[in-house]
Design an enzyme around this catalytic site. Sequence first.
Site, PDB file in Angstrom:
ATOM      1  N   LYS A  11       0.845  -1.211   0.000  1.00  0.00           N
ATOM      2  CA  LYS A  11       0.000   0.000   0.000  1.00  0.00           C
ATOM      3  C   LYS A  11       0.869   1.245   0.000  1.00  0.00           C
ATOM      4  O   LYS A  11       2.052   1.195   0.373  1.00  0.00           O
ATOM      5  CB  LYS A  11      -0.924   0.030   1.224  1.00  0.00           C
ATOM      6  CG  LYS A  11      -0.235   0.081   2.607  1.00  0.00           C
ATOM      7  CD  LYS A  11       0.083   1.465   3.139  1.00  0.00           C
ATOM      8  CE  LYS A  11       0.757   1.426   4.505  1.00  0.00           C
ATOM      9  NZ  LYS A  11       1.572   2.540   4.866  1.00  0.00           N
ATOM     10  N   PRO A  95       9.579  -3.449  -0.884  1.00  0.00           N
ATOM     11  CA  PRO A  95      10.710  -2.992  -0.065  1.00  0.00           C
ATOM     12  C   PRO A  95      10.409  -3.141   1.428  1.00  0.00           C
ATOM     13  O   PRO A  95       9.275  -2.937   1.857  1.00  0.00           O
ATOM     14  CB  PRO A  95      10.846  -1.515  -0.467  1.00  0.00           C
ATOM     15  CG  PRO A  95      10.237  -1.423  -1.831  1.00  0.00           C
ATOM     16  CD  PRO A  95       9.152  -2.448  -1.867  1.00  0.00           C
ATOM     17  N   VAL A  96      11.444  -3.532   2.181  1.00  0.00           N
ATOM     18  CA  VAL A  96      11.280  -3.808   3.622  1.00  0.00           C
ATOM     19  C   VAL A  96      11.528  -2.539   4.440  1.00  0.00           C
ATOM     20  O   VAL A  96      12.400  -1.731   4.091  1.00  0.00           O
ATOM     21  CB  VAL A  96      12.266  -4.924   4.050  1.00  0.00           C
ATOM     22  CG1 VAL A  96      12.225  -5.158   5.555  1.00  0.00           C
ATOM     23  CG2 VAL A  96      11.951  -6.217   3.310  1.00  0.00           C
ATOM     24  N   ALA A  97      10.764  -2.397   5.526  1.00  0.00           N
ATOM     25  CA  ALA A  97      10.866  -1.222   6.411  1.00  0.00           C
ATOM     26  C   ALA A  97      10.811   0.064   5.590  1.00  0.00           C
ATOM     27  O   ALA A  97      11.653   0.941   5.686  1.00  0.00           O
ATOM     28  CB  ALA A  97      12.141  -1.276   7.257  1.00  0.00           C
ATOM     29  N   GLY A 102       4.554  -3.992   3.971  1.00  0.00           N
ATOM     30  CA  GLY A 102       4.921  -5.306   3.420  1.00  0.00           C
ATOM     31  C   GLY A 102       4.657  -6.454   4.385  1.00  0.00           C
ATOM     32  O   GLY A 102       3.976  -7.421   4.037  1.00  0.00           O
ATOM     33  N   ASP A 137      -1.924  -2.181  10.867  1.00  0.00           N
ATOM     34  CA  ASP A 137      -2.194  -2.110   9.420  1.00  0.00           C
ATOM     35  C   ASP A 137      -2.766  -3.413   8.854  1.00  0.00           C
ATOM     36  O   ASP A 137      -3.173  -3.448   7.687  1.00  0.00           O
ATOM     37  CB  ASP A 137      -0.893  -1.804   8.646  1.00  0.00           C
ATOM     38  CG  ASP A 137      -0.547  -0.317   8.670  1.00  0.00           C
ATOM     39  OD1 ASP A 137      -1.399   0.492   9.082  1.00  0.00           O
ATOM     40  OD2 ASP A 137       0.591   0.022   8.282  1.00  0.00           O
TER      41      ASP A 137
HETATM   42  P1  ATP Z   1       4.494  -0.234   7.780  1.00  0.00           P
HETATM   43  O1  ATP Z   1       4.145   0.410   6.486  1.00  0.00           O
HETATM   44  O2  ATP Z   1       3.326  -1.023   8.374  1.00  0.00           O
HETATM   45  O3  ATP Z   1       5.175   0.677   8.758  1.00  0.00           O
HETATM   46  P2  ATP Z   1       6.898  -1.319   6.686  1.00  0.00           P
HETATM   47  O4  ATP Z   1       6.624  -1.642   5.269  1.00  0.00           O
HETATM   48  O5  ATP Z   1       7.567  -0.017   6.954  1.00  0.00           O
HETATM   49  O6  ATP Z   1       5.540  -1.413   7.485  1.00  0.00           O
HETATM   50  P3  ATP Z   1       7.902  -3.975   6.988  1.00  0.00           P
HETATM   51  O7  ATP Z   1       8.478  -4.144   5.630  1.00  0.00           O
HETATM   52  O8  ATP Z   1       6.624  -4.651   7.281  1.00  0.00           O
HETATM   53  O9  ATP Z   1       7.774  -2.412   7.358  1.00  0.00           O
HETATM   54  O10 ATP Z   1       9.044  -4.439   8.015  1.00  0.00           O
HETATM   55  C1  ATP Z   1       9.398  -3.820   9.209  1.00  0.00           C
HETATM   56  C2  ATP Z   1      10.226  -4.832  10.031  1.00  0.00           C
HETATM   57  O11 ATP Z   1       9.393  -5.949  10.365  1.00  0.00           O
HETATM   58  C3  ATP Z   1      11.404  -5.400   9.275  1.00  0.00           C
HETATM   59  O12 ATP Z   1      12.585  -4.759   9.660  1.00  0.00           O
HETATM   60  C4  ATP Z   1      11.431  -6.885   9.609  1.00  0.00           C
HETATM   61  O13 ATP Z   1      12.487  -7.256  10.453  1.00  0.00           O
HETATM   62  C5  ATP Z   1      10.117  -7.173  10.322  1.00  0.00           C
HETATM   63  N1  ATP Z   1       9.297  -8.171   9.605  1.00  0.00           N
HETATM   64  C6  ATP Z   1       8.605  -9.175  10.168  1.00  0.00           C
HETATM   65  N2  ATP Z   1       7.937  -9.889   9.268  1.00  0.00           N
HETATM   66  C7  ATP Z   1       8.202  -9.348   8.059  1.00  0.00           C
HETATM   67  C8  ATP Z   1       7.795  -9.660   6.732  1.00  0.00           C
HETATM   68  N3  ATP Z   1       6.992 -10.696   6.464  1.00  0.00           N
HETATM   69  N4  ATP Z   1       8.230  -8.855   5.746  1.00  0.00           N
HETATM   70  C9  ATP Z   1       9.035  -7.801   6.023  1.00  0.00           C
HETATM   71  N5  ATP Z   1       9.469  -7.474   7.248  1.00  0.00           N
HETATM   72  C10 ATP Z   1       9.057  -8.232   8.278  1.00  0.00           C
END
Ligand code: ATP
Length: 302
Positions: A11, A95-97, A102, A137
């Site tokens: 999203k 992308p993570v975090a 994600g 979320d």
């Molecule tokens: P939001 O938009 O809800 O703040 P985000 O996209 O910023 O989320 P994520 O990608 O969900 O953040 O990841 C944040 C942290 O959660 C990561 O650093 C990771 O260690 C942990 N995590 C746990 N499960 C997952 C997963 N399935 N995918 C990605 N990160 C995960």
Amino acid sequence: MDKIQLKALAKVNLGLDVLRRREDGYHEVKMIMQTINLYDELEIRKVKQPGIQVKTNLYYLPTNENNLVYKAAKLLADEFQIPDGICIHLQKKIPVAAGMAGGSSDGAAVLWGLNQMYGLGLSRRGLMERGVRLGADVPYCVLRGTALAEGIGEKLRTLPSMPKCYLLIAKPGISVSTRAVYENLHANDLKPEQHPDVDAMIDALEKKDLGLLSAHMGNVLEEVTIPAHPVIREIKKCMMEAGALGALMSGSGPTVFGVFENQTKARKAFRAVKVSRLAKQVYLTVPYNVIPLWDQDTDREG
Ligand code: ATP
């Protein structure tokens, strides 16, 4: 059914306001969420080995109870006493975090997938109620589409779909802690003019006016994340100069998205962002508003 394959969609926040910090430390938000066509792929399989196993292509992600897919599987396995071992293969592309939900979307996909595989009979609302125990979320990631999220993010109302457009997504090579951003916001001291006009955005969605929507896009968390990471401002500027109707940071950042009315401009901007080297990950995508998965919603549990 011995296995199921799923897409967990990301999203962006078209609007993000924080109304106040509650006594208990949670923040009351008013956000417009939009699902986009960028996704992780999951496969859930029944296996002989008891327990929950998580495998992923990203070596730095946890595969134990700290992964949201593990937590989601455990929640339903415990409640419904699922007798089999469960193996989840997670192919990350979101992308993570990054402020793109994600992990939350992966968790929501596992709730949905196990509900299907084991015929648990949970309604969408039943899944959303369980999802909020995994993260604020997650209920939205069960619902998807264009939605207003209030409360801590769990009070949801479907909005008219975002008008047809192209979305350029750019994540610089930095990570941002959502918790730290909220802690540094001082939500109760914000001046009225610092709050984005989310109601004007809802009005623009109702009028199907992409220009008006883009003009009102705002994210109060930029106040915290941009001073710490000025590259976000530079990416926004790059997108605007390349013809975006609007460009905004998503969630707590650092991902920036730009809105484009046509593919030609969006492609030109894609190249400009690539050449600038401001972002490490760059994607061109579209809003995702068709949600066929939920058409056969059952309602055994409320
Ligand atoms: P939001 O938009 O809800 O703040 P985000 O996209 O910023 O989320 P994520 O990608 O969900 O953040 O990841 C944040 C942290 O959660 C990561 O650093 C990771 O260690 C942990 N995590 C746990 N499960 C997952 C997963 N399935 N995918 C990605 N990160 C995960």
